[in-house]
Design a protein around this motif. Structure first.
Motif, PDB file in Angstrom:
ATOM      1  N   GLU A  76      -2.206  95.418  -3.635  1.00  0.00           N
ATOM      2  CA  GLU A  76      -0.755  95.397  -4.032  1.00  0.00           C
ATOM      3  C   GLU A  76      -0.110  95.766  -2.619  1.00  0.00           C
ATOM      4  OE1 GLU A  76       0.893  98.426  -6.238  1.00  0.00           O
ATOM      5  OE2 GLU A  76      -1.249  99.569  -6.102  1.00  0.00           O
ATOM      6  N   VAL A  77       1.162  95.606  -2.677  1.00  0.00           N
ATOM      7  CA  VAL A  77       2.128  95.956  -1.679  1.00  0.00           C
ATOM      8  C   VAL A  77       3.282  96.892  -1.789  1.00  0.00           C
ATOM      9  CG1 VAL A  77       3.640  94.888   0.372  1.00  0.00           C
ATOM     10  CG2 VAL A  77       1.844  93.529  -0.715  1.00  0.00           C
ATOM     11  N   LEU A  78       3.629  97.802  -1.222  1.00  0.00           N
ATOM     12  CA  LEU A  78       4.424  98.947  -1.539  1.00  0.00           C
ATOM     13  C   LEU A  78       5.493  99.218  -0.534  1.00  0.00           C
ATOM     14  CD1 LEU A  78       1.978 101.449  -3.189  1.00  0.00           C
ATOM     15  CD2 LEU A  78       3.148  99.973  -4.332  1.00  0.00           C
ATOM     16  N   ALA A  79       6.394  99.612  -0.811  1.00  0.00           N
ATOM     17  CA  ALA A  79       7.444 100.020   0.406  1.00  0.00           C
ATOM     18  C   ALA A  79       8.168 101.318   0.079  1.00  0.00           C
ATOM     19  CB  ALA A  79       8.689  98.918   0.342  1.00  0.00           C
ATOM     20  N   SER A  80       8.251 102.285   1.286  1.00  0.00           N
ATOM     21  CA  SER A  80       9.336 103.177   1.133  1.00  0.00           C
ATOM     22  C   SER A  80      10.431 102.773   1.938  1.00  0.00           C
ATOM     23  CB  SER A  80       8.509 104.363   2.083  1.00  0.00           C
ATOM     24  OG  SER A  80       8.492 104.278   3.291  1.00  0.00           O
ATOM     25  N   ARG A  81      11.591 103.614   2.361  1.00  0.00           N
ATOM     26  CA  ARG A  81      12.629 103.482   2.821  1.00  0.00           C
ATOM     27  C   ARG A  81      12.501 102.773   4.268  1.00  0.00           C
ATOM     28  NH1 ARG A  81      17.157 103.924   0.306  1.00  0.00           N
ATOM     29  NH2 ARG A  81      17.319 105.351  -1.594  1.00  0.00           N
ATOM     30  N   THR A  82      11.615 103.485   5.022  1.00  0.00           N
ATOM     31  CA  THR A  82      11.105 103.153   6.193  1.00  0.00           C
ATOM     32  C   THR A  82       9.938 102.256   6.454  1.00  0.00           C
ATOM     33  OG1 THR A  82       9.947 105.151   6.763  1.00  0.00           O
ATOM     34  CG2 THR A  82      12.181 105.154   6.965  1.00  0.00           C
ATOM     35  N   LYS A  83       8.883 102.286   5.456  1.00  0.00           N
ATOM     36  CA  LYS A  83       7.590 101.669   5.921  1.00  0.00           C
ATOM     37  C   LYS A  83       7.198 100.685   4.875  1.00  0.00           C
ATOM     38  CE  LYS A  83       5.900 105.835   8.224  1.00  0.00           C
ATOM     39  NZ  LYS A  83       5.009 107.026   8.309  1.00  0.00           N
ATOM     40  N   ILE A  84       6.322  99.902   4.955  1.00  0.00           N
ATOM     41  CA  ILE A  84       5.438  98.685   4.179  1.00  0.00           C
ATOM     42  C   ILE A  84       4.216  99.059   4.247  1.00  0.00           C
ATOM     43  CG2 ILE A  84       4.951  96.557   3.723  1.00  0.00           C
ATOM     44  CD1 ILE A  84       7.712  95.769   5.192  1.00  0.00           C
ATOM     45  N   TYR A  85       3.606  99.324   2.891  1.00  0.00           N
ATOM     46  CA  TYR A  85       2.241  99.689   2.758  1.00  0.00           C
ATOM     47  C   TYR A  85       1.389  98.485   2.079  1.00  0.00           C
ATOM     48  CZ  TYR A  85       4.300 104.300   3.315  1.00  0.00           C
ATOM     49  OH  TYR A  85       5.182 105.267   3.782  1.00  0.00           O
ATOM     50  N   ILE A  86       0.480  98.059   2.777  1.00  0.00           N
ATOM     51  CA  ILE A  86      -0.373  96.947   2.431  1.00  0.00           C
ATOM     52  C   ILE A  86      -1.786  97.449   1.725  1.00  0.00           C
ATOM     53  CG2 ILE A  86      -1.362  94.543   2.584  1.00  0.00           C
ATOM     54  CD1 ILE A  86       0.354  94.313   5.239  1.00  0.00           C
ATOM     55  N   ILE A  87      -1.972  97.280   0.351  1.00  0.00           N
ATOM     56  CA  ILE A  87      -3.294  98.136   0.082  1.00  0.00           C
ATOM     57  C   ILE A  87      -4.468  97.101  -0.232  1.00  0.00           C
ATOM     58  CG2 ILE A  87      -4.220  99.605  -1.936  1.00  0.00           C
ATOM     59  CD1 ILE A  87      -1.752 100.741  -0.488  1.00  0.00           C
ATOM     60  N   LEU A  88      -5.560  97.212   0.648  1.00  0.00           N
ATOM     61  CA  LEU A  88      -6.653  96.372   0.836  1.00  0.00           C
ATOM     62  C   LEU A  88      -7.903  96.926   0.303  1.00  0.00           C
ATOM     63  CD1 LEU A  88      -5.563  95.441   4.509  1.00  0.00           C
ATOM     64  CD2 LEU A  88      -5.442  93.919   2.462  1.00  0.00           C
ATOM     65  N   GLU A  89      -8.901  96.105   0.077  1.00  0.00           N
ATOM     66  CA  GLU A  89     -10.229  96.523  -0.325  1.00  0.00           C
ATOM     67  C   GLU A  89     -10.769  97.323   0.954  1.00  0.00           C
ATOM     68  OE1 GLU A  89     -14.373  94.171  -1.087  1.00  0.00           O
ATOM     69  OE2 GLU A  89     -12.493  93.180  -0.570  1.00  0.00           O
ATOM     70  N   PHE A  90     -11.455  98.346   0.473  1.00  0.00           N
ATOM     71  CA  PHE A  90     -11.964  99.264   1.541  1.00  0.00           C
ATOM     72  C   PHE A  90     -13.452  98.667   1.753  1.00  0.00           C
ATOM     73  CE2 PHE A  90     -14.276 103.181   3.162  1.00  0.00           C
ATOM     74  CZ  PHE A  90     -13.787 103.268   4.280  1.00  0.00           C
ATOM     75  N   VAL A  91     -13.632  98.015   3.041  1.00  0.00           N
ATOM     76  CA  VAL A  91     -15.074  97.798   3.205  1.00  0.00           C
ATOM     77  C   VAL A  91     -15.925  98.658   3.999  1.00  0.00           C
ATOM     78  CG1 VAL A  91     -16.271  95.584   4.027  1.00  0.00           C
ATOM     79  CG2 VAL A  91     -14.000  95.174   2.987  1.00  0.00           C
ATOM     80  N   THR A  92     -16.933  98.812   3.518  1.00  0.00           N
ATOM     81  CA  THR A  92     -17.755 100.029   4.066  1.00  0.00           C
ATOM     82  C   THR A  92     -18.677  99.647   5.116  1.00  0.00           C
ATOM     83  OG1 THR A  92     -19.154 100.035   2.240  1.00  0.00           O
ATOM     84  CG2 THR A  92     -17.400 101.535   1.792  1.00  0.00           C
ATOM     85  N   GLY A  93     -19.198  98.382   5.047  1.00  0.00           N
ATOM     86  CA  GLY A  93     -20.266  98.268   6.075  1.00  0.00           C
ATOM     87  C   GLY A  93     -20.097  98.090   7.574  1.00  0.00           C
ATOM     88  N   GLY A  94     -18.646  98.079   7.897  1.00  0.00           N
ATOM     89  CA  GLY A  94     -18.348  97.953   9.258  1.00  0.00           C
ATOM     90  C   GLY A  94     -18.176  96.456   9.498  1.00  0.00           C
ATOM     91  N   GLU A  95     -17.836  96.319  10.838  1.00  0.00           N
ATOM     92  CA  GLU A  95     -17.854  94.940  11.482  1.00  0.00           C
ATOM     93  C   GLU A  95     -19.184  94.304  11.859  1.00  0.00           C
ATOM     94  OE1 GLU A  95     -15.299  95.138  14.955  1.00  0.00           O
ATOM     95  OE2 GLU A  95     -13.638  96.086  13.926  1.00  0.00           O
ATOM     96  N   LEU A  96     -19.057  93.033  11.589  1.00  0.00           N
ATOM     97  CA  LEU A  96     -20.096  92.197  12.064  1.00  0.00           C
ATOM     98  C   LEU A  96     -20.400  92.233  13.478  1.00  0.00           C
ATOM     99  CD1 LEU A  96     -22.498  89.979  11.183  1.00  0.00           C
ATOM    100  CD2 LEU A  96     -20.707  88.347  11.362  1.00  0.00           C
ATOM    101  N   LEU A  97     -19.454  92.313  14.342  1.00  0.00           N
ATOM    102  CA  LEU A  97     -19.713  92.755  15.633  1.00  0.00           C
ATOM    103  C   LEU A  97     -20.631  94.131  15.973  1.00  0.00           C
ATOM    104  CD1 LEU A  97     -18.780  91.776  18.744  1.00  0.00           C
ATOM    105  CD2 LEU A  97     -17.274  93.186  18.437  1.00  0.00           C
ATOM    106  N   ASP A  98     -20.421  95.005  15.121  1.00  0.00           N
ATOM    107  CA  ASP A  98     -21.107  96.143  15.218  1.00  0.00           C
ATOM    108  C   ASP A  98     -22.576  95.816  15.102  1.00  0.00           C
ATOM    109  OD1 ASP A  98     -18.675  97.766  15.800  1.00  0.00           O
ATOM    110  OD2 ASP A  98     -18.787  98.132  13.681  1.00  0.00           O
ATOM    111  N   LYS A  99     -23.069  94.989  14.047  1.00  0.00           N
ATOM    112  CA  LYS A  99     -24.253  94.744  13.942  1.00  0.00           C
ATOM    113  C   LYS A  99     -25.021  94.246  14.848  1.00  0.00           C
ATOM    114  CE  LYS A  99     -27.140  93.238   9.850  1.00  0.00           C
ATOM    115  NZ  LYS A  99     -27.331  92.678   8.647  1.00  0.00           N
TER     116      LYS A  99
END
Length: 441
Positions: A76-99
């Motif tokens: 979802e997307v939320l907003a305060s008076r000064t900011k926009i908040y984009i709520i994304l899936e939290f991916v726990t395995g890190g970047e493929l680049l790290d691997k």
């Protein structure tokens, strides 16, 4: 000590886990469901000043449209008076680049599995008329089970109705198709396929097919598709890569051809997912009518020390309840989000980091137990920057979170290893740690 909590609507906000030019990404937790999420925070004034409103709105809309198991999900997307908040899936395995950094190169079967998932995700985007245009290992994440997730649609494009060619030169040079460099208009699908081919090569080889110290030489190699496959590539992999890295976009293999290729077909299980009805009301509310629907934003702090890390962040950082991952730096040195632990007082940690940074000729900005280090990248082609923050994880036990803010990933890995070697006197290793004094992080 500062025992801080910050909330945005129903989300409890924690540490910074990434940052870019226009946004920071925070770890957050949905207090109603307990679900961990990534919260992308954008400052409205910065977006307006740089006239980025349409681009950001497009990125958010695209991420809602392209819902697929191998694409990072936008909740979802939320907003305060000064900011926009984009709520994304939290991916726990890190970047493929790290691997890739950790292993050097992946086994052929692992490469094939990642590539199959990448092609499925890209094909889904193309079916929705979306072209990513910045596909590279840094934008490919892994979940806890090793499944691939495509992220960062900031450069994505949806051609206007009736217009088939794109004209903007964008993406990371080593992964960009030759026709994109030619400024003559290009097919977004064919350009994405080229980038997928470069990614497959990197997965299998552990290095780039096109790499030069200066851009003119790099562009010449890309335009001529001048590369050679290592001896360990199977004949099937070589054949497919040569079909993908064809400098002529008209004769370059397309996604359906890739899916029918014998090498690709091995152990291929097309993912089944149901199409979801997409609602863009929250996006419109944030960008078209920003005077309404504000989310409550609250901070509760007691001044005097670094932020305390809550239990949910601890569990997420430690991959379950095994706290060894917090202390065993061998698991972290290849990541762009890295950390070490110290029993020294927070102000001593800060002063030591500042002294080491100055000895490395880096500019230091320090405030509220947060430090930003800045310098010129090794290639002298841009800025190199690192952000550090001190957290209290237990009484008299502090964790220093370190992340790349700007610059090259390889350069960051070298910097972090060097930093830890110079801070060895304050880095704590618990009893029974398998690390030796000579090991660096």
């Amino acid at each position: 000590m500062m025992k801080g909590t910050r909330t945005v609507g129903k989300y409890e906000v924690g540490r910074t886990i990434g940052e870019g030019t226009f946004a920071k990404v925070k770890f957050a937790r949905n207090r109603e469901t307990g679900e961990s999420v990534a919260m992308k925070v954008l400052v409205k004034s910065a977006i307006l000043k740089r006239k980025m409103v349409d681009q950001i709105k497009r990125e958010i809309s695209i991420m809602k449209i392209v819902r697929h198991p191998n694409i990072v999900r936008l909740h979802e997307v939320l907003a305060s008076r000064t900011k926009i908040y984009i709520i994304l899936e939290f991916v726990t395995g890190g970047e493929l680049l790290d691997k890739i950094f950790r292993q050097g190169r992946l086994s052929e079967n692992d490469c094939r599995r990642c590539f199959q998932q990448l092609i499925d995700a890209v094909a889904h985007c193309h079916s929705k008329g979306v072209y990513h245009r910045d596909l590279k290992p840094e934008n490919l994440l892994l979940d806890l089970y090793g499944n691939l997730k495509v992220s960062d649609f900031g450069l994505s494009a949806m051609p206007q109705q009736g217009v088939e060619l794109l004209h903007t030169t964008c993406g990371t040079p080593n992964y960009v198709a030759p026709e994109v460099l030619g400024h003559k208009g290009y097919n977004g699908a064919a350009a994405d396929v080229w980038s997928c081919g470069v990614i497959l090569f990197v997965l299998m080889a552990g290095y780039l097919p096109f790499e030069e110290t200066n851009l003119p030489s790099l562009y010449n190699k890309i335009n001529a598709a001048e590369f050679s496959c290592p001896v360990w590539f199977s004949s099937g992999a070589k054949s497919l890569i040569h079909k993908i890295l064809d400098p002529n976009p008209r004769t370059r293999i397309q996604i359906e051809g890739i899916r029918k290729d014998p090498w690709f077909q091995k152990n291929y299980l097309p993912i089944k997912h149901r199409e979801e009805e997409v609602n863009l009301d929250d996006v419109c509310a944030v960008f078209d009518d920003i005077e309404e629907g504000y989310v409550a934003e609250q901070s509760k702090n007691k001044e005097g020390g670094p932020l305390a890390m809550n239990a949910f962040e601890m569990i997420t950082l430690s991959r379950g309840l095994n706290l060894a991952a917090l202390f065993d730096r061998r698991q972290d040195y290849v990541k762009q989000q890295t950390r070490f632990v110290s029993r020294q007082p927070a102000n001593v940690i800060i002063s030591n980091i500042e002294a080491v940074a100055e000895s490395m000729s880096l500019k230091v900005h320090s405030r509220n137990y947060k430090i930003r280090l800045e310098g010129i990248s090794a290639g002298k082609v841009g800025q190199f920057a690192v952000a550090l923050e001190v957290f209290e994880v237990a009484p008299s036990l502090f964790m220093v979170d370190v992340r790349k803010a700007a610059g090259d990933a390889v350069e960051y890995h070298k910097f972090y290893k060097n930093l830890c070697s110079k801070l060895e006197n304050i880095i704590w290793k618990p009893e029974g740690s398998t690390l030796h004094r000579t090991e660096t992080c």
